[in-house]
Structure formats: structure tokens, C-alpha cells
Design a protein around this motif. Structure first.
Motif, PDB file in Angstrom:
ATOM      1  N   LEU A 225      17.113  38.736  48.697  1.00  0.00           N
ATOM      2  CA  LEU A 225      16.383  38.134  47.638  1.00  0.00           C
ATOM      3  C   LEU A 225      16.907  38.263  46.235  1.00  0.00           C
ATOM      4  O   LEU A 225      16.640  37.345  45.430  1.00  0.00           O
ATOM      5  CB  LEU A 225      14.884  39.087  47.423  1.00  0.00           C
ATOM      6  CG  LEU A 225      13.926  38.914  48.732  1.00  0.00           C
ATOM      7  CD1 LEU A 225      12.697  39.918  48.366  1.00  0.00           C
ATOM      8  CD2 LEU A 225      13.183  37.349  48.632  1.00  0.00           C
ATOM      9  N   GLU A 226      17.550  39.283  45.703  1.00  0.00           N
ATOM     10  CA  GLU A 226      18.297  39.287  44.477  1.00  0.00           C
ATOM     11  C   GLU A 226      19.397  38.356  44.369  1.00  0.00           C
ATOM     12  O   GLU A 226      19.641  37.962  43.117  1.00  0.00           O
ATOM     13  CB  GLU A 226      18.773  40.795  44.271  1.00  0.00           C
ATOM     14  CG  GLU A 226      17.513  41.750  44.310  1.00  0.00           C
ATOM     15  CD  GLU A 226      17.978  43.032  43.808  1.00  0.00           C
ATOM     16  OE1 GLU A 226      17.162  43.746  43.686  1.00  0.00           O
ATOM     17  OE2 GLU A 226      19.304  43.444  44.062  1.00  0.00           O
ATOM     18  N   THR A 227      20.038  37.953  45.356  1.00  0.00           N
ATOM     19  CA  THR A 227      21.362  36.902  45.153  1.00  0.00           C
ATOM     20  C   THR A 227      20.827  35.470  45.365  1.00  0.00           C
ATOM     21  O   THR A 227      21.899  34.695  45.220  1.00  0.00           O
ATOM     22  CB  THR A 227      22.249  37.604  46.115  1.00  0.00           C
ATOM     23  OG1 THR A 227      21.990  37.455  47.332  1.00  0.00           O
ATOM     24  CG2 THR A 227      22.764  38.975  45.709  1.00  0.00           C
ATOM     25  N   SER A 228      19.858  35.307  46.200  1.00  0.00           N
ATOM     26  CA  SER A 228      19.637  33.871  46.456  1.00  0.00           C
ATOM     27  C   SER A 228      18.320  33.383  45.449  1.00  0.00           C
ATOM     28  O   SER A 228      17.323  33.808  45.444  1.00  0.00           O
ATOM     29  CB  SER A 228      18.973  33.795  47.995  1.00  0.00           C
ATOM     30  OG  SER A 228      18.692  32.561  48.201  1.00  0.00           O
ATOM     31  N   SER A 229      19.118  32.287  44.560  1.00  0.00           N
ATOM     32  CA  SER A 229      18.012  31.626  43.733  1.00  0.00           C
ATOM     33  C   SER A 229      17.115  30.843  44.691  1.00  0.00           C
ATOM     34  O   SER A 229      15.909  30.617  44.010  1.00  0.00           O
ATOM     35  CB  SER A 229      18.924  30.834  42.633  1.00  0.00           C
ATOM     36  OG  SER A 229      19.716  29.861  43.369  1.00  0.00           O
ATOM     37  N   MET A 230      17.447  30.277  45.724  1.00  0.00           N
ATOM     38  CA  MET A 230      16.513  29.337  46.455  1.00  0.00           C
ATOM     39  C   MET A 230      15.330  30.331  46.987  1.00  0.00           C
ATOM     40  O   MET A 230      14.247  29.806  47.041  1.00  0.00           O
ATOM     41  CB  MET A 230      17.199  28.975  47.654  1.00  0.00           C
ATOM     42  CG  MET A 230      16.582  28.054  48.526  1.00  0.00           C
ATOM     43  SD  MET A 230      17.301  27.228  49.994  1.00  0.00           S
ATOM     44  CE  MET A 230      18.634  26.174  49.033  1.00  0.00           C
ATOM     45  N   LEU A 231      15.688  31.477  47.360  1.00  0.00           N
ATOM     46  CA  LEU A 231      14.435  32.228  48.130  1.00  0.00           C
ATOM     47  C   LEU A 231      13.345  32.774  46.857  1.00  0.00           C
ATOM     48  O   LEU A 231      12.539  32.864  47.019  1.00  0.00           O
ATOM     49  CB  LEU A 231      15.163  33.513  48.768  1.00  0.00           C
ATOM     50  CG  LEU A 231      15.657  33.376  49.986  1.00  0.00           C
ATOM     51  CD1 LEU A 231      16.388  34.669  50.608  1.00  0.00           C
ATOM     52  CD2 LEU A 231      14.901  32.833  50.984  1.00  0.00           C
ATOM     53  N   LYS A 232      14.191  33.112  45.475  1.00  0.00           N
ATOM     54  CA  LYS A 232      13.241  33.021  44.543  1.00  0.00           C
ATOM     55  C   LYS A 232      12.260  32.061  44.095  1.00  0.00           C
ATOM     56  O   LYS A 232      11.149  32.520  43.891  1.00  0.00           O
ATOM     57  CB  LYS A 232      14.280  33.707  43.546  1.00  0.00           C
ATOM     58  CG  LYS A 232      14.996  35.082  43.462  1.00  0.00           C
ATOM     59  CD  LYS A 232      15.963  35.197  42.265  1.00  0.00           C
ATOM     60  CE  LYS A 232      16.621  36.403  42.252  1.00  0.00           C
ATOM     61  NZ  LYS A 232      17.499  36.658  41.085  1.00  0.00           N
ATOM     62  N   LYS A 233      12.929  31.106  44.115  1.00  0.00           N
ATOM     63  CA  LYS A 233      12.040  29.664  44.033  1.00  0.00           C
ATOM     64  C   LYS A 233      11.035  29.746  44.890  1.00  0.00           C
ATOM     65  O   LYS A 233       9.850  29.291  44.690  1.00  0.00           O
ATOM     66  CB  LYS A 233      13.035  28.671  43.509  1.00  0.00           C
ATOM     67  CG  LYS A 233      13.729  28.528  42.406  1.00  0.00           C
ATOM     68  CD  LYS A 233      14.763  27.416  42.543  1.00  0.00           C
ATOM     69  CE  LYS A 233      15.509  27.273  41.095  1.00  0.00           C
ATOM     70  NZ  LYS A 233      16.389  26.323  41.260  1.00  0.00           N
ATOM     71  N   LEU A 234      11.451  29.775  46.270  1.00  0.00           N
ATOM     72  CA  LEU A 234      10.561  29.702  47.357  1.00  0.00           C
ATOM     73  C   LEU A 234       9.448  30.641  47.328  1.00  0.00           C
ATOM     74  O   LEU A 234       8.118  30.425  47.261  1.00  0.00           O
ATOM     75  CB  LEU A 234      11.117  29.633  48.744  1.00  0.00           C
ATOM     76  CG  LEU A 234      10.300  29.730  49.921  1.00  0.00           C
ATOM     77  CD1 LEU A 234       9.645  28.270  49.823  1.00  0.00           C
ATOM     78  CD2 LEU A 234      11.285  29.933  50.950  1.00  0.00           C
ATOM     79  N   MET A 237       7.038  29.748  44.417  1.00  0.00           N
ATOM     80  CA  MET A 237       6.322  28.468  44.794  1.00  0.00           C
ATOM     81  C   MET A 237       5.073  29.030  45.785  1.00  0.00           C
ATOM     82  O   MET A 237       3.950  28.345  45.689  1.00  0.00           O
ATOM     83  CB  MET A 237       7.025  27.480  45.555  1.00  0.00           C
ATOM     84  CG  MET A 237       8.094  26.855  44.525  1.00  0.00           C
ATOM     85  SD  MET A 237       9.399  25.627  45.436  1.00  0.00           S
ATOM     86  CE  MET A 237       8.108  24.651  46.197  1.00  0.00           C
ATOM     87  N   LEU A 238       5.365  29.896  46.709  1.00  0.00           N
ATOM     88  CA  LEU A 238       4.152  30.429  47.372  1.00  0.00           C
ATOM     89  C   LEU A 238       3.191  31.152  46.627  1.00  0.00           C
ATOM     90  O   LEU A 238       1.866  30.873  47.120  1.00  0.00           O
ATOM     91  CB  LEU A 238       4.882  31.197  48.614  1.00  0.00           C
ATOM     92  CG  LEU A 238       5.688  30.551  49.620  1.00  0.00           C
ATOM     93  CD1 LEU A 238       6.362  31.691  50.708  1.00  0.00           C
ATOM     94  CD2 LEU A 238       5.029  29.695  50.586  1.00  0.00           C
ATOM     95  N   VAL A 239       3.470  31.995  45.625  1.00  0.00           N
ATOM     96  CA  VAL A 239       2.639  32.506  45.051  1.00  0.00           C
ATOM     97  C   VAL A 239       1.591  31.509  44.316  1.00  0.00           C
ATOM     98  O   VAL A 239       0.508  32.031  44.185  1.00  0.00           O
ATOM     99  CB  VAL A 239       3.155  33.886  44.116  1.00  0.00           C
ATOM    100  CG1 VAL A 239       2.327  34.252  43.136  1.00  0.00           C
ATOM    101  CG2 VAL A 239       4.006  34.710  44.949  1.00  0.00           C
ATOM    102  N   LEU A 240       2.276  30.736  43.609  1.00  0.00           N
ATOM    103  CA  LEU A 240       1.490  29.860  42.719  1.00  0.00           C
ATOM    104  C   LEU A 240       0.866  28.938  43.703  1.00  0.00           C
ATOM    105  O   LEU A 240      -0.517  28.569  43.322  1.00  0.00           O
ATOM    106  CB  LEU A 240       2.468  28.932  42.047  1.00  0.00           C
ATOM    107  CG  LEU A 240       3.543  29.591  41.082  1.00  0.00           C
ATOM    108  CD1 LEU A 240       4.418  28.464  40.106  1.00  0.00           C
ATOM    109  CD2 LEU A 240       2.629  30.331  39.935  1.00  0.00           C
ATOM    110  N   PHE A 241       1.047  28.402  44.839  1.00  0.00           N
ATOM    111  CA  PHE A 241       0.315  27.819  45.681  1.00  0.00           C
ATOM    112  C   PHE A 241      -0.879  28.693  46.129  1.00  0.00           C
ATOM    113  O   PHE A 241      -2.077  28.410  46.005  1.00  0.00           O
ATOM    114  CB  PHE A 241       0.870  27.558  47.082  1.00  0.00           C
ATOM    115  CG  PHE A 241       0.122  26.892  47.917  1.00  0.00           C
ATOM    116  CD1 PHE A 241      -0.325  25.625  47.907  1.00  0.00           C
ATOM    117  CD2 PHE A 241      -0.284  27.526  49.130  1.00  0.00           C
ATOM    118  CE1 PHE A 241      -1.151  24.791  48.886  1.00  0.00           C
ATOM    119  CE2 PHE A 241      -1.061  26.927  50.145  1.00  0.00           C
ATOM    120  CZ  PHE A 241      -1.426  25.527  49.955  1.00  0.00           C
ATOM    121  N   GLY A 242      -0.628  29.924  46.318  1.00  0.00           N
ATOM    122  CA  GLY A 242      -1.917  30.831  46.884  1.00  0.00           C
ATOM    123  C   GLY A 242      -2.764  31.216  45.567  1.00  0.00           C
ATOM    124  O   GLY A 242      -4.131  31.321  45.596  1.00  0.00           O
TER     125      GLY A 242
END
Length: 643
Positions: A225-234, A237-242
Motif C-alpha cells: 500500500l505504501e509503495t504503490s500509488s495506483m493502490l492509493k488512488k484506488l 476512489m473507493l472511499v469517495l464513492f462510498g
């Protein structure tokens, strides 16, 4: 927080030194508690010093004053609790939720009913109406199958998932999707905005843990999680959608609850038409949102007894109908009737899933409203009061339907005994108004969390309680919800169309909560992987199955809610992106300490005595991301640790 591995404080904090002070008191006097401050040189303010400073000859008045001062004595008081520590909940014996006496527990239970369980408590008003809206009931077995669906939906989602599991995923008493996100970000640097200052990297928070497979898996997930910017954005996005679905749910909930209650007038008065129902609903909603500013404690305690009467009415009507129409409905506790229901009418059963889900509405509000009350009080109230009354209410309606197969609309009001009809209609309307508050207060809590994490524009927040920090009121959001709710009521004008939109909003939030709790299980709780997979497969699979049903009805008008949620999502995402750019700009333009020290002598600066505290947005943002909240007034700002 510990420095290195040899830090002293327990629980990850430095030990606090207790403060004691000396004060002069008059034994038995009226001013025994008044303090007389002593100066550092020990002299001027003590009685002895005061008498000695008068010099030679003493008058009668001076002798009288000296005698009075001799009666005073110097006592040593106990540890002093600083007011800042009290507000920061850092004093032993001071808790966010105070449950000490039986009377306090009863009051808290009534407040919990009035604030948390109104939404799920009014679901019997419309659940069977939406389930049998498009297809008529053809046999008693259909009723048993639909009832069995409702029973196990109640058991699996509100009870098993939320009450027993999700409620424990709170972020120091805060609930909701953003609380889950904040909890993840405080245990891993998973946010797009950093949650620590550069100087904090030199501080260790070492904790000794026994090596295990779960710990190793947790560390791998944290590193990914800390090294992947894609996972951070994903994840964001899930939190904002919820969150956008939570706000959309807060718009649909008042419309659905109040209109379904007002529909009871059409059963009692045949001349009432749909247009009049809409106008009465609009009037009730305006009154409802106008009373929101009075605060959770006052309104919750005032309406708590009314909702308690409502749950008693549900249970009483259910028992009456079971005794009147037969106890055959008890067979619905056998889940095999769900299989028979889908086997006989697969299309009808699949479409009815959207209505069946409405019996679990309010589950997310129960979690998001957690900041107002403790986990134990919510669990206790749901298990021993709310769930039994709901089950009895649905059993009674099903017993009535089995003997009146054609009465598949306004089922609740038709099943009421004739002599109790109007009192129950009055209580149902009052309960529906209370239910609307449950989701509104949940949105206030969610918006506060989103603002703290830089994902929502700053709004004025009013704290409505001196005892509970989580009880807040946001005026701008309150009137925005009212305007949106009135627009939905006038646009749809029917609980059947609103019901489809209601299901989409509820399921969107539920699925995001399932995903986030799964991450917390792996990253923070470090649960066995088999248990995690069972949780994810059961609940996410069940929610996707429900979602396939409500999504099929999106063309009926539910798409409006999806557009509304999409606009909210864009607002939050753009605001978070702007906050990130602002943070990066401040970091680039920040003056280094070494350069500041070099320029200090050349700038003509003068060192003033005392200590000054300067903090900017960069400092506040890092504290917010690390779980701190801020309580301010016009005169001071207090940093309250929520960790």
C-alpha cells in the motif's frame, strides 16, 4: 509514542508528570477552596510575607488582618487535571462515552433509539410493498419465501455484519467509510497526502510482536500500500464513492420514510390522493430539517421515548396478527423456503431482492452514527430491543398477507387492528420523522471526517453537546440535504420509484464498507486468512447479488440518484486533488531551518522572552491525517488527540 525501543510510556505515549500545587486555605471558612497564588521568590503573596511587608507599627485593623491570616494554613493539593487534558480525553476517568449508572444507561438507550435506529426501525412501513410491487402474490408459499428472505437479510447484514463485526472497525469511536479510511491511513501510509512530518521519520514507534503468518501478511500488505500509488488512488476512489453514496442515501432516506408513513392516510381516508400525500410530506420534511439544529442529545432524548413506543407497536401488532391469522409464518425461519421461492418464480424472486434489501436500511447509519454513542450501547439496543421487534413486525405482516393475498400494497397499515389504526398512524409518522434524522446525523459525521482528511470543502461545524465531542451540526449541509430531498419527493412522487433509488444508495455504501473492513482485517486486526475470505465471500457476494437486482431497475428513475452521487464524487475528488497540490506547493516553498538560522542575524530579528507556537496548514494537515481532531473557540485552539 516511544523513542527507540526503550521508551517509557505505556500504550505508545510518553509518561505524563502529575502536577501538584500549594495553596492557602481557611479551615472551615467560606473561602476554603479559593487559591492564593504564590510567586516564584516565595514572598509577596503569602500571609507571612504580606504581614512582614507592612513594616513597623500596626494598627488595630492590621492586628485583626494578621490574626485572620494566621488562621490560614498551607495545604498541598493532589494532582491537578489540566483543562486541555480533559478536552483531549487524556485524563483517567474521563471517557468519550460515560455509562456508569442504571439511569444513565436508560437515558443513553433512549437517545440511541432516537438517533441511530430510526431508519432500520421504520423499514416495515415499505419493505413488503416494494417487494410485491411489480408481481402479485399467487400463493402462501410466496409469502413464506419472501418472509424468509427478509428474516435472513436482517440476521446477516444488520446483525452479523454490522453489529458484531463492522462496529469494531471504528476509528476511536468514529464510524463510517471515512473513519475506516482514516484507520487504514494511520496504520499505513496509504493516503495520497502524507500523514507525518519529515521530522517524524526519525521517531520510532517500535512495538514488540510475536512473529506469525498473519503479522508477516500484514507487513507485506502495508508495504504494498505504501509503495504503490495506483493502490492509493484506488483506495481513495473507493472511499469517495462510498461517501457519495452515503450522502445520496441521506437524501433518499427522509423522502422514503416520511412518504411511506403519510401514505397511511390513504388507507384511513379514501379521498386522499397522491398529490396531497406529496404536499404533506414536503411540509413534514421542512419541519424536520428545521429542528435539526437543536442537537443530537436534546432531540434524541425527546424523540427516544416515541421511537420506543413505535418498536412496542411493531411487536404488539405482530403478536396480534400471528394470534389472529395463525402461526404458520414461523416456518419461514427455515431457509429452505428461500430456495422454493426462487425455484417457483426465479424472475419475480430476483426482482423482489431490491425490496427485500430495504429491511436492512439504516445499517450503515448505525455504523456512521457511532460517534454519538458507544459500541456497547448500540449493540445492546439492537440485539435486545430492535431486532426482536422488527422480526415480530414482519412476521405479523406476513401472517396477514397469507390470509389476504390481494392486499400486497400498504401492507403495514392494512394489518393494523381497526381500533388502534389512528394512534399507530400518528406514531408511525413520528417514527418516520425520527428515522430521517438517523441518516442526516450520519452525514454530518462523515462530512466532518472528509473535511479533516482534505476531501471536502470546509464548512461551519457547530458542536451541540458539551459532553460528547462527536455530536455536531453542519448548517450548510442541513439545508442542502433539505433542498435535494424536496426535489426528489416532487420529482418521483411515489415510494415505489424512490425505493429503487434507495436500494442503489444503500448497496453502494455496503459494498465499500465490506472491502474496507476486509483490508482492516488483514492489515490491522491480523485475522486468519480463512476467516477473512469467508467474510469477503459471504457479504460481498450477497451484496453483489442484491445490487444486480436494483441495478436492473435503474431505468425507472434511479439513474437520477447515480448522477447525483457522481457529482458529489467529482466534487470530493477535485477538492482532494487541489489539497494535494497545495500541500506540495507549500513543501517546495518552505524555508529550511538551517537557512532561517543563517539569515536570523542579518534580518534584524530580536529575541523576545517566552515561547511562541506557530502552525500552518502543513502542520494541521499532518496532524489531521494522523488522527488528531481540533476543538477551537474565538480565544483559543485546543489540539485533542484522538489516538
Amino acid at each position: 509514542m516511544e523513542t527507540g525501543s526503550g521508551g517509557g510510556g505505556g500504550g505508545g505515549r510518553l509518561p505524563k508528570t502529575e502536577s501538584a500545587e500549594m495553596r492557602w486555605v481557611v479551615p472551615g471558612g467560606t473561602f476554603e477552596e479559593d487559591e492564593i497564588e504564590s510567586s516564584d521568590d516565595g514572598g509577596a503573596d503569602t500571609p507571612a510575607a504580606a504581614s512582614g511587608s507592612r513594616g513597623g507599627g500596626c494598627s488595630d485593623d492590621d492586628n485583626y488582618e494578621e490574626d485572620e491570616m494566621l488562621r490560614q494554613r498551607l495545604v498541598r493539593t493532589g494532582p491537578r487535571a489540566d483543562s486541555f487534558d480533559v478536552e483531549a480525553l487524556d485524563v483517567p476517568g474521563v471517557y468519550r462515552h460515560q455509562e456508569f449508572t442504571l439511569g444513565r444507561s436508560i437515558v443513553l438507550t433512549l437517545q440511541t433509539l432516537g438517533v441511530v435506529f430510526g431508519d432500520v426501525g421504520t423499514s416495515p412501513l415499505y419493505t413488503f410493498d416494494i417487494m410485491f410491487n411489480k408481481y402479485p402474490i399467487t400463493s402462501k408459499e410466496d409469502v413464506l419465501g419472501a418472509l424468509s428472505l427478509v428474516i435472513y437479510t436482517l440476521i446477516l447484514i444488520p446483525f452479523l455484519k454490522y453489529t458484531l463485526i463492522v462496529l469494531w472497525g471504528n476509528d476511536d469511536g468514529e464510524g463510517g467509510t471515512f473513519a475506516l479510511y482514516s484507520l487504514i491511513c494511520r496504520n499505513a501510509k496509504a493516503s495520497l497526502l502524507p500523514n507525518q512530518l519529515p521530522s517524524d521519520t526519525r521517531i520510532s514507534s517500535f512495538h514488540l510482536k510475536v512473529p506469525s503468518v498473519e503479522l508477516e501478511r500484514s507487513l507485506k500488505i502495508k508495504e504494498r500500500l505504501e509503495t504503490s500509488s495506483m493502490l492509493k488512488k484506488l483506495l481513495l476512489m473507493l472511499v469517495l464513492f462510498g461517501t457519495s453514496m452515503v450522502i445520496a442515501d441521506g437524501v433518499v432516506t427522509p423522502a422514503m420514510s416520511v412518504m411511506s408513513a403519510v401514505n397511511g392516510l390513504k388507507v384511513g381516508i379514501s379521498s386522499v390522493n397522491e398529490g396531497e400525500v406529496v404536499m404533506i410530506t414536503v411540509a413534514f420534511l421542512i419541519v424536520l430539517f428545521s429542528l435539526q439544529r437543536f442537537g443530537t442529545s436534546k432531540v434524541g432524548l425527546a424523540v427516544g421515548p416515541a421511537l420506543f413506543i413505535w418498536f412496542c407497536c411493531l411487536a404488539g401488532i405482530g403478536i396480534y396478527n400471528i394470534r389472529t391469522y395463525g402461526s404458520e409464518v414461523l416456518h419461514a425461519f427455515n431457509p429452505v423456503y428461500i430456495y422454493y421461492y426462487f425455484e417457483r418464480n426465479p424472475t419475480q424472486a430476483w426482482i423482489s431482492l431490491g425490496g427485500c434489501l430495504l429491511c436492512a436500511t439504516g445499517s450503515e447509519a448505525m455504523f456512521a452514527d457511532l460517534c454519538y454513542f458507544s459500541v456497547r450501547s448500540v449493540q445492546f439496543t439492537f440485539v435486545f430491543l430492535v431486532l426482536p421487534c422488527l422480526l415480530l413486525g414482519y412476521l405479523g405482516q406476513a401472517a396477514f398477507l397469507m390470509e389476504n393475498l390481494t392486499a400486497n400494497q400498504q401492507v403495514f397499515f392494512l394489518s393494523i387492528p381497526r381500533h388502534a389504526f389512528w394512534p399507530v398512524v400518528f406514531i408511525a409518522t413520528l417514527a418516520a420523522l425520527i428515522a430521517s434524522r438517523a441518516m442526516t446525523t450520519a452525514i454530518f459525521s462523515t462530512i466532518k471526517q472528509a473535511t479533516a482528511l482534505g476531501c471536502f470543502p470546509r464548512l461551519k461545524i457547530i458542536h451541540t453537546s458539551r459532553k460528547f465531542m462527536g455530536q455536531i451540526y453542519i448548517p450548510v449541509m442541513n439545508w442542502f440535504l433539505l433542498a435535494s430531498c424536496l426535489a426528489f419527493v416532487t420529482a418521483f412522487g411515489s415510494i415505489n420509484e424512490i425505493g429503487n433509488a434507495y436500494g442503489i444508495a444503500e448497496l453502494g455504501v455496503m459494498m465499500m464498507t465490506t472491502v474496507l473492513v476486509t483490508i482492516i482485517m488483514l492489515l490491522i486486526w491480523q485475522v486468519n486468512i480463512v476467516v477473512v475470505l469467508c467474510f469477503l465471500t459471504l457479504f460481498l457476494g450477497l451484496e453483489l447479488f442484491f445490487f444486480s437486482s436494483v441495478l436492473g431497475s435503474a431505468a425507472d428513475g434511479s439513474w437520477v440518484l447515480l448522477v447525483f452521487a457522481a457529482v458529489l464524487y467529482l466534487v470530493m475528488y477535485i477538492w482532494n486533488y487541489g489539497t494535494k497540490l497545495k500541500y506540495e506547493t507549500e513543501v517546495k516553498q518552505k524555508l529550511s531551518m538551517d537557512l532561517l538560522m543563517q539569515l536570523g542575524c542579518n534580518l534584524g530579528t530580536v529575541r523576545a522572552p517566552g515561547i511562541g507556537l506557530l502552525y500552518n496548514e502543513l502542520f494541521l494537515l499532518c496532524l489531521r491525517m494522523r488522527g488528531f481532531s481540533f476543538v477551537g473557540s474565538a480565544q483559543r485552539a485546543t489540539i485533542c488527540s484522538a489516538a
